[in-house]
Design a protein around this motif. Sequence first.
Motif, PDB file in Angstrom:
ATOM      1  N   VAL A 117      -0.234 -10.984 -13.966  1.00  0.00           N
ATOM      2  CA  VAL A 117       0.267 -12.087 -13.156  1.00  0.00           C
ATOM      3  C   VAL A 117       0.346 -11.672 -11.679  1.00  0.00           C
ATOM      4  O   VAL A 117      -0.240 -12.323 -10.823  1.00  0.00           O
ATOM      5  CB  VAL A 117       1.649 -12.551 -13.643  1.00  0.00           C
ATOM      6  N   ALA A 118       1.080 -10.593 -11.400  1.00  0.00           N
ATOM      7  CA  ALA A 118       1.259 -10.158 -10.019  1.00  0.00           C
ATOM      8  C   ALA A 118       1.740  -8.717 -10.001  1.00  0.00           C
ATOM      9  O   ALA A 118       2.355  -8.250 -10.960  1.00  0.00           O
ATOM     10  CB  ALA A 118       2.257 -11.051  -9.295  1.00  0.00           C
ATOM     11  N   SER A 119       1.460  -8.029  -8.894  1.00  0.00           N
ATOM     12  CA  SER A 119       1.930  -6.661  -8.726  1.00  0.00           C
ATOM     13  C   SER A 119       2.330  -6.429  -7.283  1.00  0.00           C
ATOM     14  O   SER A 119       1.915  -7.164  -6.378  1.00  0.00           O
ATOM     15  CB  SER A 119       0.869  -5.645  -9.160  1.00  0.00           C
ATOM     16  N   ILE A 120       3.152  -5.378  -7.073  1.00  0.00           N
ATOM     17  CA  ILE A 120       3.650  -5.079  -5.740  1.00  0.00           C
ATOM     18  C   ILE A 120       3.903  -3.591  -5.604  1.00  0.00           C
ATOM     19  O   ILE A 120       4.360  -2.938  -6.540  1.00  0.00           O
ATOM     20  CB  ILE A 120       4.947  -5.886  -5.468  1.00  0.00           C
ATOM     21  N   PHE A 121       3.576  -3.045  -4.422  1.00  0.00           N
ATOM     22  CA  PHE A 121       3.875  -1.663  -4.098  1.00  0.00           C
ATOM     23  C   PHE A 121       5.321  -1.574  -3.595  1.00  0.00           C
ATOM     24  O   PHE A 121       5.736  -2.381  -2.762  1.00  0.00           O
ATOM     25  CB  PHE A 121       2.960  -1.154  -2.986  1.00  0.00           C
ATOM     26  N   TRP A 122       6.052  -0.548  -4.065  1.00  0.00           N
ATOM     27  CA  TRP A 122       7.384  -0.343  -3.539  1.00  0.00           C
ATOM     28  C   TRP A 122       7.351   0.030  -2.058  1.00  0.00           C
ATOM     29  O   TRP A 122       8.186  -0.392  -1.274  1.00  0.00           O
ATOM     30  CB  TRP A 122       8.092   0.784  -4.299  1.00  0.00           C
ATOM     31  N   SER A 123       6.379   0.859  -1.668  1.00  0.00           N
ATOM     32  CA  SER A 123       6.397   1.470  -0.342  1.00  0.00           C
ATOM     33  C   SER A 123       6.156   0.465   0.777  1.00  0.00           C
ATOM     34  O   SER A 123       6.923   0.412   1.738  1.00  0.00           O
ATOM     35  CB  SER A 123       5.359   2.579  -0.279  1.00  0.00           C
ATOM     36  N   ASN A 124       5.082  -0.308   0.670  1.00  0.00           N
ATOM     37  CA  ASN A 124       4.713  -1.176   1.788  1.00  0.00           C
ATOM     38  C   ASN A 124       4.717  -2.654   1.445  1.00  0.00           C
ATOM     39  O   ASN A 124       4.385  -3.487   2.286  1.00  0.00           O
ATOM     40  CB  ASN A 124       3.336  -0.781   2.344  1.00  0.00           C
ATOM     41  N   GLY A 125       5.039  -2.986   0.192  1.00  0.00           N
ATOM     42  CA  GLY A 125       5.123  -4.391  -0.195  1.00  0.00           C
ATOM     43  C   GLY A 125       3.791  -5.077  -0.430  1.00  0.00           C
ATOM     44  O   GLY A 125       3.751  -6.306  -0.578  1.00  0.00           O
ATOM     45  N   LYS A 156      10.491  -7.739  -3.880  1.00  0.00           N
ATOM     46  CA  LYS A 156      11.239  -6.571  -4.343  1.00  0.00           C
ATOM     47  C   LYS A 156      12.488  -6.349  -3.530  1.00  0.00           C
ATOM     48  O   LYS A 156      12.582  -6.802  -2.389  1.00  0.00           O
ATOM     49  CB  LYS A 156      10.337  -5.327  -4.263  1.00  0.00           C
ATOM     50  N   ASP A 157      13.401  -5.635  -4.119  1.00  0.00           N
ATOM     51  CA  ASP A 157      14.619  -5.183  -3.452  1.00  0.00           C
ATOM     52  C   ASP A 157      14.714  -3.694  -3.729  1.00  0.00           C
ATOM     53  O   ASP A 157      15.173  -3.287  -4.797  1.00  0.00           O
ATOM     54  CB  ASP A 157      15.833  -5.942  -4.001  1.00  0.00           C
ATOM     55  N   SER A 211      -4.304   1.952  -3.869  1.00  0.00           N
ATOM     56  CA  SER A 211      -4.439   0.522  -3.594  1.00  0.00           C
ATOM     57  C   SER A 211      -3.798  -0.281  -4.711  1.00  0.00           C
ATOM     58  O   SER A 211      -3.846   0.090  -5.880  1.00  0.00           O
ATOM     59  CB  SER A 211      -5.914   0.152  -3.464  1.00  0.00           C
ATOM     60  N   ILE A 212      -3.247  -1.407  -4.333  1.00  0.00           N
ATOM     61  CA  ILE A 212      -2.643  -2.309  -5.315  1.00  0.00           C
ATOM     62  C   ILE A 212      -3.721  -3.072  -6.074  1.00  0.00           C
ATOM     63  O   ILE A 212      -3.490  -3.583  -7.167  1.00  0.00           O
ATOM     64  CB  ILE A 212      -1.682  -3.295  -4.613  1.00  0.00           C
ATOM     65  N   ASN A 213      -4.920  -3.107  -5.519  1.00  0.00           N
ATOM     66  CA  ASN A 213      -5.965  -3.959  -6.084  1.00  0.00           C
ATOM     67  C   ASN A 213      -6.391  -3.565  -7.491  1.00  0.00           C
ATOM     68  O   ASN A 213      -6.813  -4.396  -8.272  1.00  0.00           O
ATOM     69  CB  ASN A 213      -7.192  -3.970  -5.165  1.00  0.00           C
ATOM     70  N   GLY A 214      -6.283  -2.285  -7.801  1.00  0.00           N
ATOM     71  CA  GLY A 214      -6.717  -1.849  -9.126  1.00  0.00           C
ATOM     72  C   GLY A 214      -5.648  -1.936 -10.187  1.00  0.00           C
ATOM     73  O   GLY A 214      -5.910  -1.686 -11.365  1.00  0.00           O
TER      74      GLY A 214
END
Length: 128
Positions: free
Chosen positions: A48-56, A72-73, A105-108
């Motif tokens: 569905v969706a993903s997010i990096f903690w470091s840079n969002g 994220k928080d 990368s978040i893309n993978g």
Amino acid sequence: QVQLVESGGGLVQAGASLRLSCTASGRAFSSVAMAWFRQAPGKEREFVASIFWSNGDTRYADSVKGRFTISKDNANKMVYLQMNSLKREDTAVYYCASRRLYSSSINGLTTPSAFASWGQGTQVTVSS
């Protein structure tokens, strides 16, 4: 031991909104990225969706782009999924997942195998 707990699911009508939450805990919790997946009856678990903690940085499935927002928080180790304009086809169990290993990368990060820790899921049902 990493624990992920989802909340916020429910039964809504098409066109409505829901906000899912995922709380991460555990003394050994270490994560570079979080994601939401979903699984409808008789179907495979899908991204569905993903997010990096470091840079969002974020990534969305085409089917939810423009309708869902992951956020994220960091301080409270929480991840959210704001779901707007819900459709019947969004009906599924929604799972929160965490990835510990580094990724450039978040893309993978769009497959279940990319994430090692999982919550128990929260049911989202959209009626017409």
